[in-house]
Design a protein around this motif. Structure first.
Motif, short mmCIF file in Angstrom:
data_model
loop_
_atom_site.label_atom_id
_atom_site.label_comp_id
_atom_site.label_asym_id
_atom_site.label_seq_id
_atom_site.Cartn_x
_atom_site.Cartn_y
_atom_site.Cartn_z
N ASP A 16 -16.23 -9.22 -0.69
CA ASP A 16 -16.50 -8.77 0.68
C ASP A 16 -16.14 -9.93 1.61
O ASP A 16 -15.53 -10.92 1.18
CB ASP A 16 -17.96 -8.32 0.85
N ARG A 17 -16.55 -9.84 2.84
CA ARG A 17 -16.15 -10.84 3.83
C ARG A 17 -16.65 -12.25 3.48
O ARG A 17 -16.02 -13.24 3.82
CB ARG A 17 -16.70 -10.44 5.21
N PRO A 60 -2.00 -9.90 -1.44
CA PRO A 60 -2.52 -11.07 -0.69
C PRO A 60 -3.78 -10.77 0.12
O PRO A 60 -4.52 -11.68 0.47
CB PRO A 60 -1.35 -11.45 0.23
N ALA A 61 -4.03 -9.49 0.38
CA ALA A 61 -5.25 -9.13 1.11
C ALA A 61 -6.48 -9.24 0.23
O ALA A 61 -7.60 -9.38 0.73
CB ALA A 61 -5.13 -7.71 1.66
N ALA A 62 -6.28 -9.17 -1.10
CA ALA A 62 -7.43 -9.21 -2.01
C ALA A 62 -7.48 -10.48 -2.83
O ALA A 62 -8.57 -10.97 -3.15
CB ALA A 62 -7.38 -8.00 -2.96
N ALA A 63 -6.32 -11.02 -3.18
CA ALA A 63 -6.26 -12.18 -4.07
C ALA A 63 -5.99 -13.47 -3.29
O ALA A 63 -5.19 -13.49 -2.35
CB ALA A 63 -5.17 -11.98 -5.12
N ILE A 64 -6.67 -14.53 -3.69
CA ILE A 64 -6.47 -15.85 -3.08
C ILE A 64 -5.97 -16.80 -4.18
O ILE A 64 -6.69 -17.08 -5.14
CB ILE A 64 -7.79 -16.41 -2.50
#
Length: 527
Positions: A16-17, A60-64
């Motif tokens: 989450d955030r 890229p929106a979910a994985a870092i």
């Protein structure tokens, strides 16, 4: 020389955030030129996530990906069409509304700049190279018209279409029968030698790693636990986790229990199946229909407290047999005698009492448990339907007792299936079967989707329950090692017929039928 080098790869996912979960924790390994590296470990170890990072396929929106991570291909960070990937499940990777030829040609036109006629000619060559029979006829076939093994060959053709230098194979044989699995492994090895490719082979099966790999990298919970030459890692491991994985698999090479004494095997059978037949009427074009013989004169007996292993390839009739015994398919002929009473001849009302005495554990616990019910509701439902227990308070006490039997806490009743691992879900499925106090359990590929250590836990649970409750099992599997570990007798099926039926040690030690010998020869052998 290193074709691919991974340095300090760390990957986290946003929950989450404010929350992230670390999936890969600073791993490093390399893939040499013209070599096969097996990346092994259980579900959740980070194998597939690492492969997706290498391919640049992570969202890229979910994985870092940690900025200090390095993925270096042949000295640079550029990859492109030099790396290709084969995924585990071809039916979810192939588009069902396009022909296989169109899908391969699309890759050639997009990445190799070929025109339509040239791409079709090259597609025919690729289909022939990967061993698709009669490519000129099959090029316009749809994925649903091919077998699982042929679908995987098409996926391999798509992967090698752009002449990659590295092929990543992510569990490419998990869902395949042992003989088809061997064919796919041989194909990958031949393509590697012919094309000078390197292969990164992702698997949880250590026997497969031993058979195909030059080097092995063992992962656990996002970390590399051990790496080195395959022979060294898989015969003299230095890490406790690697040793534990090898011990789990080695335990399956032998039977856990000694064969029952002759007096026990001579007792009247609990179940006797005579000349069981099942035919399906299939549509063949708009007007024509044809008869498909799924079961042909299948006969066997099952004693109380014993296990009958049923083996054979996809389409051999194993699952149809289990469903027909339970009247989930209507038999076309023959008899199924339970303590001398023919289940197939009984009226529905009379059969209800016997329905409780025979239950089935399905292969996929993800699909067989209602996601909208809590575990408590899932286990209470059959007790309520069959009016077992005076009220819900008594029934809940039975539920808690069953959960304890399968190694889960009473608190599990308040949780939903998605909150449990695959192995825990299979334990819940077993507990649900036990609510009706059955005497026979049909286990239909009930451990094939599980990692080796979880598989060992569930098999041990089944055997403990058999010892405690005197259960009889019909154990259906394409994993011959698991069947050897579990079964007192083994029945080999092919094209709906029984080709061999014998005691476990006799069948594995001296198989009589050529098909049985072919199945056993196709088994991966560790070391």
């Amino acid at each position: 020389m290193k074709l691919l080098e991974i340095r300090n790869l760390s990957i986290a996912f946003r929950v989450d955030r404010h929350t992230t979960v670390e999936a890969v924790k600073g791993i490093s390994f390399s893939v040499p030129h013209n070599a096969t590296v097996a990346l092994v470990g259980e579900s959740g170890s980070g194998k597939s996530v690492s492969a997706m990072a290498i391919m640049g396929l992570l969202d890229p929106a979910a994985a870092i990906i940690d900025p200090d991570s390095r993925i270096i291909f042949d000295g640079s960070a550029m990859r492109g069409k030099d790396i290709a990937m084969i995924f585990q499940e071809p039916m979810s990777s192939l588009n069902p509304v396009f022909s296989i030829g169109a899908q391969i040609a699309e890759v050639l036109k997009l990445h190799m700049g070929m025109r339509t006629a040239q791409a079709r000619r090259r597609t025919l060559e690729l289909l022939e190279e990967v061993g698709i029979p009669d490519p000129a006829q099959r090029i316009d076939a749809y994925p649903s018209q091919l077998s699982g093994g042929q679908q995987q060959r098409v996926m391999i053709a798509m992967a090698i279409a752009c002449e990659p230098r590295l092929l990543i194979a992510d569990e490419p044989t998990t869902a395949l029968d042992v003989t088809i699995q061997k064919q796919i492994l041989q194909l990958i090895a031949e393509l590697q030698q012919r094309r000078g490719m390197s292969v990164l082979f992702i698997t949880h099966d250590l026997d497969l790693a031993a058979e195909i790999a030059d080097h092995v990298v063992v992962m656990c919970k996002g970390e590399v636990r051990e790496a080195g030459p395959a022979k060294q890692v898989l015969t003299t491991p230095t890490d406790d986790y690697t040793r534990a994985l090898l011990d789990c698999r080695a335990a399956l090479a032998t039977r856990r229990r000694a064969p029952l004494p002759a007096s026990a095997s001579e007792a009247p059978p609990l179940l006797e199946v005579r000349q069981l037949r099942k035919t399906f009427l299939l549509r063949d074009g708009w007007l024509r229909r044809r008869t498909f013989h799924a079961l042909e004169n299948v006969s066997f007996t099952l004693a109380r407290g014993q296990t009958l292993g049923v083996v054979g390839e996809s389409g051999s009739g194993k699952t149809t047999l289990g469903l027909t015994l339970l009247r989930l398919h209507q038999a076309s002929g023959g008899s199924v005698l339970f303590e001398g009473r023919d289940l197939l001849a009984m009226p529905v009302r009379e059969f209800q009492a016997y329905k409780r005495r025979m239950q089935i554990i399905f292969q996929n616990p993800y699909a067989s448990l209602n996601p909208r019910f809590t575990v408590g509701d899932i286990l209470l439902e059959p007790l309520r339907i069959h009016r077992i227990g005076a009220d819900d308070r008594v029934r809940m006490a039975i539920v808690h007792e069953l959960l304890e039997k399968v190694g889960l806490p009473a608190a599990a009743t308040a949780r939903y299936p998605h909150e449990f691992s695959g192995g825990q879900r299979q334990r819940i499925a077993i507990a649900r079967c036990l609510t009706l106090r059955p005497e026979i359990l049909v286990c239909d590929e009930s451990v094939s989707a599980l990692d080796v250590s979880v598989q060992a836990q569930v098999l041990n649970l089944l055997q403990d329950l058999q010892d405690e409750l005197g259960l009889s099992y019909i154990f259906i599997s394409h994993d011959l090692s698991v069947v050897r570990h579990m079964a007192d007798q083994v029945m080999v099926m092919r094209h709906g017929a029984v080709v061999e039926l014998a005691g476990t040690e006799a069948l594995y030690g001296d198989p009589q039928h050529p098909y049985t010998r072919a199945l056993l020869a196709a088994m991966p052998h560790h070391g």
